[in-house]
Design a protein around this motif. Structure first.
Motif, short mmCIF file in Angstrom:
data_model
loop_
_atom_site.label_atom_id
_atom_site.label_comp_id
_atom_site.label_asym_id
_atom_site.label_seq_id
_atom_site.Cartn_x
_atom_site.Cartn_y
_atom_site.Cartn_z
N TRP A 1 0.81 -1.22 0.00
CA TRP A 1 0.00 0.00 0.00
C TRP A 1 0.85 1.27 0.00
CZ3 TRP A 1 -4.34 -1.64 -1.56
CH2 TRP A 1 -4.83 -2.88 -1.16
N GLU A 2 2.01 1.24 0.61
CA GLU A 2 2.86 2.42 0.62
C GLU A 2 3.38 2.73 -0.79
OE1 GLU A 2 4.54 5.79 1.79
OE2 GLU A 2 3.25 4.54 3.04
N SER A 3 3.80 1.68 -1.50
CA SER A 3 4.25 1.85 -2.90
C SER A 3 3.11 2.35 -3.76
CB SER A 3 4.79 0.53 -3.44
OG SER A 3 5.93 0.11 -2.73
N LEU A 4 1.90 1.82 -3.48
CA LEU A 4 0.72 2.27 -4.23
C LEU A 4 0.48 3.76 -4.03
CD1 LEU A 4 -2.67 0.46 -4.55
CD2 LEU A 4 -2.63 2.82 -3.79
N ARG A 5 0.60 4.22 -2.77
CA ARG A 5 0.37 5.65 -2.50
C ARG A 5 1.39 6.53 -3.23
NH1 ARG A 5 -1.65 3.68 2.48
NH2 ARG A 5 0.42 3.42 3.39
N LYS A 6 2.65 6.04 -3.32
CA LYS A 6 3.68 6.81 -4.01
C LYS A 6 3.36 6.95 -5.51
CE LYS A 6 7.56 5.68 -0.96
NZ LYS A 6 8.85 4.92 -0.83
N VAL A 7 2.86 5.86 -6.11
CA VAL A 7 2.51 5.89 -7.54
C VAL A 7 1.34 6.84 -7.77
CG1 VAL A 7 1.58 4.53 -9.46
CG2 VAL A 7 3.39 3.58 -8.04
N LYS A 8 0.34 6.77 -6.88
CA LYS A 8 -0.83 7.65 -7.05
C LYS A 8 -0.45 9.12 -6.86
CE LYS A 8 -4.71 4.59 -6.30
NZ LYS A 8 -6.00 4.38 -5.62
N LYS A 9 0.49 9.35 -5.93
CA LYS A 9 0.96 10.73 -5.71
C LYS A 9 1.67 11.25 -6.97
CE LYS A 9 4.00 13.56 -2.84
NZ LYS A 9 5.09 13.55 -1.82
N ALA A 10 2.53 10.39 -7.55
CA ALA A 10 3.24 10.77 -8.79
C ALA A 10 2.26 11.05 -9.92
CB ALA A 10 4.22 9.67 -9.18
N MET A 11 1.20 10.26 -9.96
CA MET A 11 0.19 10.45 -11.00
C MET A 11 -0.52 11.79 -10.83
SD MET A 11 -2.91 7.86 -12.10
CE MET A 11 -4.03 8.20 -10.75
N ARG A 12 -0.85 12.13 -9.58
CA ARG A 12 -1.52 13.42 -9.32
C ARG A 12 -0.60 14.58 -9.66
NH1 ARG A 12 -3.25 10.66 -4.69
NH2 ARG A 12 -1.64 11.69 -3.42
N GLU A 13 0.69 14.45 -9.26
CA GLU A 13 1.65 15.53 -9.52
C GLU A 13 1.84 15.76 -11.01
OE1 GLU A 13 5.06 14.20 -7.40
OE2 GLU A 13 4.41 15.08 -5.47
N ARG A 14 1.69 14.70 -11.79
CA ARG A 14 1.82 14.84 -13.24
C ARG A 14 0.51 15.35 -13.87
NH1 ARG A 14 4.98 10.55 -17.21
NH2 ARG A 14 4.88 11.86 -19.06
N GLY A 15 -0.54 15.42 -13.07
CA GLY A 15 -1.82 15.94 -13.57
C GLY A 15 -2.60 14.94 -14.41
N MET A 16 -2.38 13.64 -14.12
CA MET A 16 -3.07 12.62 -14.91
C MET A 16 -4.18 11.99 -14.09
SD MET A 16 -0.02 10.86 -17.08
CE MET A 16 -1.03 10.69 -18.53
N ARG A 17 -5.26 11.65 -14.78
CA ARG A 17 -6.41 11.04 -14.10
C ARG A 17 -6.75 9.69 -14.71
NH1 ARG A 17 -10.91 15.79 -12.97
NH2 ARG A 17 -9.58 17.12 -11.67
N LYS A 18 -7.22 8.82 -13.87
CA LYS A 18 -7.66 7.50 -14.33
C LYS A 18 -8.92 7.65 -15.15
CE LYS A 18 -9.28 3.03 -12.60
NZ LYS A 18 -9.60 2.23 -11.40
N VAL A 19 -8.96 6.95 -16.29
CA VAL A 19 -10.16 6.97 -17.14
C VAL A 19 -11.27 6.20 -16.44
CG1 VAL A 19 -11.13 6.26 -19.36
CG2 VAL A 19 -8.77 7.09 -19.23
N THR A 20 -12.43 6.82 -16.33
CA THR A 20 -13.56 6.16 -15.68
C THR A 20 -14.07 5.01 -16.55
OG1 THR A 20 -14.21 8.26 -14.67
CG2 THR A 20 -15.88 6.51 -14.73
N ALA A 21 -14.22 3.85 -15.92
CA ALA A 21 -14.74 2.69 -16.65
C ALA A 21 -16.25 2.85 -16.84
CB ALA A 21 -14.45 1.41 -15.88
N HIS A 22 -16.70 2.60 -18.06
CA HIS A 22 -18.15 2.60 -18.30
C HIS A 22 -18.50 1.55 -19.34
CE1 HIS A 22 -16.65 5.62 -21.23
NE2 HIS A 22 -17.54 5.07 -22.03
N SER A 23 -19.71 1.04 -19.22
CA SER A 23 -20.22 0.03 -20.16
C SER A 23 -21.54 0.53 -20.70
CB SER A 23 -20.42 -1.31 -19.46
OG SER A 23 -19.20 -1.78 -18.93
#
Length: 806
Positions: A653-675
Motif C-alpha cells: 500500500w505504501e508503494s501504491l500511495r507513491k505511484v498515485k501521488k506521482a500520477m496526481r503531480e503529473r496531472g493525470m487522471r484515471k479513465v472512468t470505466a463505463h459500459s
C-alpha cells in the motif's frame, strides 16, 4: 501603305466615299447608319460597352447589323440577360442573330436554354445553317440531353447538314459528352467523311467513359488511316493509359509525343504529368516537370497533388511557395489540395494560412475549396469554425456533409456524427459511399446493431452494396457489434472483393478472438490470388496475441520480415512483443525490442506492464513502469493505474500511495470505466456502482438475484480484483456492481428470454467479472457478448470464446 491608309481615313471623315463599301451594303445604303455602326464597332472593340450602348440608344435608325454587334458584345461580356432583351425586341431576326445568342448560352453551359432558344428559332421560321448547329452542339455535355440531341440530329438530317463534317463532328462530340457512346459510334461509322477531329472526339469519349482498350484500338485505326494526332489525341490516350494501369503504354505514348514534337505543348505535358503521378512515378513526374519548356497553373497543381498522394507534404509546400512567386492566376492555385495537407497533419496554422490566401484570391467561394475548408477545420477539431464555413456554403452537397460526419466520427464523437447524418437525411441530401463508410464506423463503435441494419438496407437500396468501401464498412460494423454471422454473410454476398474486403474479414475474426478463423481466412485470401499487405499481417499478429498462438505468431512475423514488398512498421513489432509477453516469454520480448530498428514506445512498454501483472512479474513490471513514467508524453494514466493495481494485489500500500501521488503531480487522471448496451434503439450507459438509471431499483434487485444463483453454482468472488485496502466483505460487494454487470442486469430485465445480449466496455474487463459472466450464462441460458478495450468475449453455457487466455 500606312500613309495611304491614314490619308484614306482622313478623307473618309471629311468627305464620305463615293464608292460602295461592303459595310455600307450591310446598312441598307444608309450613310448615317453606316457612320453610327462604325462608331459603335470602334467603341466595342475598345471594350467601352456602356458608351457603345449610349450611342446605340441615340441612333436614329438601327439595323440588324447594329443589334447583332450589341448582342455579340453582351454575350462576350457574359451578360446574357441584356443580350436576350435585345433579341426579344427585334422584328427582323436573322440566322446570325439567333446563332450568336445560342452560342452564348452554349459557352455558359446553359444547354437547356440554348436548346429552348433553338426551338424558338425553329418556330420563328428562321432556317439554321451549319454554324448554328455546330454552335448549339458545342456546349452540350450533359447526360440528360439525349432527347434534345436526337431531335437536333433529326433536323440536321432533314436539312442535309449531316454531310457537313463540322456538324457531324460536333454531333459525335456531343453524344460522347452526354455518355451516349452507342449513338456516337453509330454516327461515326455512318459518316462519309472523317478527319482527325472525328477520331479525337470518339477516343476522348471512350477514355472518359472507361472504355480504355476501345480508345487505344481506335487510336491505332486512326494512325493506320494516316491521320495525325493532336494534343487532344495524346491527352485522351494518356487518360486511357491511366485506366488500363499500363506504365509501359504511357511511356510509349511519351516517346511518340517526343517524336511528333508535341513535347513543347503544355496541354500534353500536363497529361503526361498526370499519367506519371497517378502511377506513383513521383521522380519521373518531377523530372518531366523540371524539363517542360512551358508551365501553367495546372502543371503545378498536378505535381503538387502528386507529392501529396505520396505523403511528401514538405515538397508539396515548397512547390506551392514557388507557385506563389509566378504570374499565374492565384484563383487557380491548388488550395483544396494544400488544405488536405493541413487536414491530414492536423496542422491548424498551415490550414489558416492557406485559408487566408484563398480569401485574398477570392477562391474560398468555390465549392471544392469550401468543402476542403470544412474538412480541414473539422479534422483539426475546430468544429465551430467548420460549422460556420459549412453554413456559408452556397451548395451544401453530400461532400461537406460527409466531411463533417467523418471528422466527428474520427474524433470519437460518434453520437454527434449520427445526429449530423439524421440532419442530412432530413434535408434530403443523398449520402454516398464515403458517408456510409463513416456512419457505419460510428455504429460499430457504439455497437448499435439495430441502426447498422437500417443503414445496411439503405446501402442496398441506393445501390452501394457493390462498392467495396461501404460493403467493407458493413462487414466491420457487424464484427464490432459481435455478429460474426452477419459479417461473414456480408462478405459472401459481395459481388466484388479486393484486398480491403479480405482485410476487413481477417480483422473481424481477429477482433472476435477467433485465432483459427483469422489464420484460415488469411490463407484463403492468399490462395485467392490476393497478396497480403501490412494490415493483413497486423490483424494476424493481433489474433495470435489474443489467442496465445505463439508459434503461429512467430511464423507470420518472420514471413513479414522476409517479405521484400512490405516494411514492418512499429505496430507489427508491438503486436509481436504482445504475443510473447502475454505468453510469459519476457526474455524473447526484451530481445526483440533490443533488435528493433527503433526504440520501444509507450504501446510496447504498456504491453510488457500488462502482461507482467498477469504473470506476477513485479521486477520487470517496475522496469517497464519506470520507462513509461520517464516518457515526456503519455496518452493516459494507464501505466500509473496498472502499477497501482500490481502493488494493490500484493498489498504494497505504501508503494501504491507513491505511484498515485506521482500520477496526481503529473496531472493525470484515471479513465472512468463505463459500459453500455443498446435496448430498443437507445444506448444505456453505466458506471460502477451507478444508481442514476431510471430503472436502477430493478437493476440492483436483478444483481442481488443473480448473486444468490451464482453462489449456488459455486461462484466465489476474486477479491484480488477489488483494489482497495478494505475487508473482503466490502470488496465482494463492490465487485457486484461493476459497470458491465449493471449493463447485463438491465439487458436481462429489458429483453425477452433467450435474446442474445451485447455489452460494450471502454476498459479491459477484470478477471472476476469474466468469471462471473461465465456463470451468469449458465443461469440465464443466454449468449452474452462483451467487447472490452482488447477484444470480444463470447460467453455461452459457462464458457468464453477466449478460453480464459488473457
Amino acid at each position: 501603305m500606312t500613309a495611304f491608309r491614314s490619308k484614306r481615313l482622313v478623307n473618309f471623315h471629311l468627305n464620305p466615299p463615293s464608292f460602295i463599301d461592303a459595310r455600307i451594303i450591310k446598312t441598307g445604303f444608309d450613310p448615317n447608319t453606316f457612320r453610327s455602326n462604325f462608331q459603335l464597332h470602334s467603341l466595342l472593340k475598345r471594350g467601352e460597352l456602356s458608351h457603345a450602348r449610349q450611342v446605340f440608344e441615340k441612333m436614329p435608325q438601327r439595323n440588324t447589323f447594329s443589334i447583332n454587334m450589341m448582342i455579340s458584345s453582351y454575350v462576350n461580356s457574359g451578360n446574357l440577360s441584356k443580350a436576350r432583351e435585345l433579341l426579344d425586341c427585334m422584328v427582323d431576326r436573322t440566322t446570325v442573330t439567333w446563332t450568336i445568342l445560342i452560342g452564348g448560352y452554349s459557352q455558359a453551359s446553359q444547354y437547356r436554354e440554348a436548346f429552348k432558344l433553338y426551338a424558338q428559332m425553329h418556330r420563328w421560321g428562321t432556317k439554321p445553317d451549319y454554324v448554328t448547329f455546330a454552335t448549339l452542339l458545342s456546349g452540350c455535355s450533359n447526360m440528360d440531353a439525349t432527347k434534345e440531341l436526337v431531335q437536333v440530329h433529326s433536323h440536321i438530317l432533314k436539312l442535309g447538314y449531316h454531310s457537313t463534317l463540322m456538324v457531324s463532328n460536333s454531333l459525335v462530340d456531343s453524344y460522347c459528352k452526354s455518355h451516349r457512346l452507342d449513338f456516337a459510334f453509330r454516327l461515326f461509322k455512318e459518316m462519309p467523311e472523317k478527319d482527325a477531329v472525328t477520331f479525337n472526339a470518339l477516343i476522348t469519349g471512350y477514355s472518359k467513359d472507361g472504355l480504355n482498350e476501345d480508345a487505344v484500338n481506335l487510336f491505332a485505326e486512326m494512325r493506320n488511316l494516316g491521320y495525325k494526332p493532336s494534343e487532344f489525341t495524346f491527352a485522351a490516350l494518356l487518360c486511357a493509359g491511366i485506366g488500363i494501369d499500363d506504365i509501359v503504354f504511357g511511356q510509349q505514348v511519351h516517346g511518340l509525343v517526343v517524336k511528333t514534337n508535341f513535347v513543347w505543348n503544355v496541354f500534353v505535358g500536363n497529361a503526361l504529368l498526370d499519367f506519371y503521378s497517378k502511377h506513383d512515378y513521383v521522380v519521373t513526374a518531377r523530372k518531366l516537370f523540371d524539363e517542360m519548356p512551358q508551365l501553367d497553373c495546372i502543371s503545378y497543381n498536378v505535381i503538387i497533388s502528386c507529392y501529396v498522394w505520396d505523403g511528401k507534404f514538405k515538397d508539396a509546400l515548397d512547390l506551392f511557395r514557388e507557385l506563389q512567386f509566378t504570374k499565374h492566376d492565384h484563383k487557380q492555385f491548388p488550395f483544396a489540395t494544400m488544405l488536405s495537407i493541413a487536414a491530414n497533419t492536423l496542422n491548424i496554422n498551415v490550414g489558416r494560412q492557406i485559408h487566408t490566401q484563398a480569401i485574398v484570391a477570392t477562391a474560398d467561394s468555390e465549392s471544392q475549396v469550401g468543402n476542403s475548408l470544412v474538412d480541414m477545420y473539422a479534422k483539426c477539431g475546430r468544429f465551430n469554425e467548420a460549422k460556420r464555413i459549412f453554413a456559408s456554403l452556397a451548395d451544401r452537397s453530400t461532400v461537406p456533409w460527409t466531411a463533417l460526419i467523418s471528422a466527428y466520427v474520427q474524433k470519437g464523437l460518434h453520437e454527434e456524427g449520427l445526429e449530423l447524418y439524421n440532419e442530412m437525411h432530413r434535408g434530403n441530401i443523398s449520402p454516398d459511399q464515403a458517408t456510409f463508410a463513416s456512419i457505419l464506423s460510428a455504429c460499430a463503435n457504439l455497437a448499435s446493431l439495430s441502426l447498422g441494419k437500417q443503414l445496411h438496407s439503405s446501402v442496398i437500396r441506393l445501390g452501394f452494396i457493390c462498392n467495396v468501401f461501404p460493403a467493407s464498412a458493413l462487414l466491420d460494423m457487424y464484427a464490432k457489434c459481435g455478429s460474426m454471422k452477419d459479417a461473414l454473410q456480408t462478405f459472401q454476398e459481395m459481388p466484388k472483393r479486393n484486398f480491403v474486403c479480405w482485410n476487413a474479414l481477417i480483422s473481424a475474426y481477429a477482433q472476435n478472438g477467433d485465432g483459427k478463423g483469422t489464420l484460415r481466412t488469411f490463407e484463403w485470401m492468399v490462395q485467392s490470388g490476393f497478396a497480403p499487405d501490412s494490415v493483413s499481417f497486423l490483424s494476424v499478429l493481433t489474433a495470435c496475441s489474443h489467442c496465445g498462438l505463439v508459434e503461429e505468431g512467430l511464423h507470420y512475423f518472420n514471413s513479414l520480415i522476409n517479405n521484400s514488398k512490405i516494411i514492418p512498421k512499429r505496430e507489427h513489432y508491438a503486436s509481436m512483443v504482445d504475443v510473447l509477453c502475454r505468453s510469459g516469454k519476457f526474455d524473447e520480448a526484451e530481445k526483440l525490442m533490443a533488435q528493433m530498428p527503433f526504440d520501444p514506445d509507450e504501446i510496447m512498454w504498456s504491453s510488457v506492464l500488462n502482461s507482467c501483472r498477469i504473470h506476477k512479474n513485479q521486477e520487470l513490471a517496475e522496469r517497464a513502469a519506470n520507462r513509461l513514467f520517464n516518457m515526456a508524453e503519455l496518452r493516459d494514466a494507464a501505466a500509473y493505474v496498472n502499477m497501482s493495481n500490481i502493488y494493490a494485489e500484493t498489498g504494497q500500500w505504501e508503494s501504491l500511495r507513491k505511484v498515485k501521488k506521482a500520477m496526481r503531480e503529473r496531472g493525470m487522471r484515471k479513465v472512468t470505466a463505463h459500459s453500455w448496451v443498446e435496448i430498443n434503439h437507445k444506448i444505456h450507459v453505466f458506471t460502477a456502482n451507478d444508481n442514476s438509471h431510471p430503472d436502477s431499483e430493478n437493476i440492483m434487485s436483478k444483481i442481488d438475484e443473480l448473486a444468490n444463483d451464482m453462489e449456488k453454482e459455486g461462484y466465489k468472488a476474486d477479491t484480488s480484483c477489488a483494489l482497495h485496502n478494505e475487508d473482503d466483505e466490502i470488496k465482494v460487494e463492490s465487485l457486484k456492481y461493476h459497470s458491465e454487470r449493471l449493463a447485463i442486469a438491465f439487458a436481462l430485465i429489458s429483453t425477452t428470454e433467450g435474446t442474445p445480449i451485447v455489452v460494450m466496455k471502454n476498459l479491459r474487463a477484470c478477471t472476476d467479472c469474466h468469471a462471473a459472466i461465465k456463470v451468469i450464462t449458465k443461469i440465464v441460458g443466454r449468449e452474452i457478448t462483451v467487447r472490452d478495450s482488447s477484444r470480444f468475449h463470447h460467453f455461452r453455457d459457462g464458457l468464453c470464446s477466449c478460453r480464459d487466455f488473457w
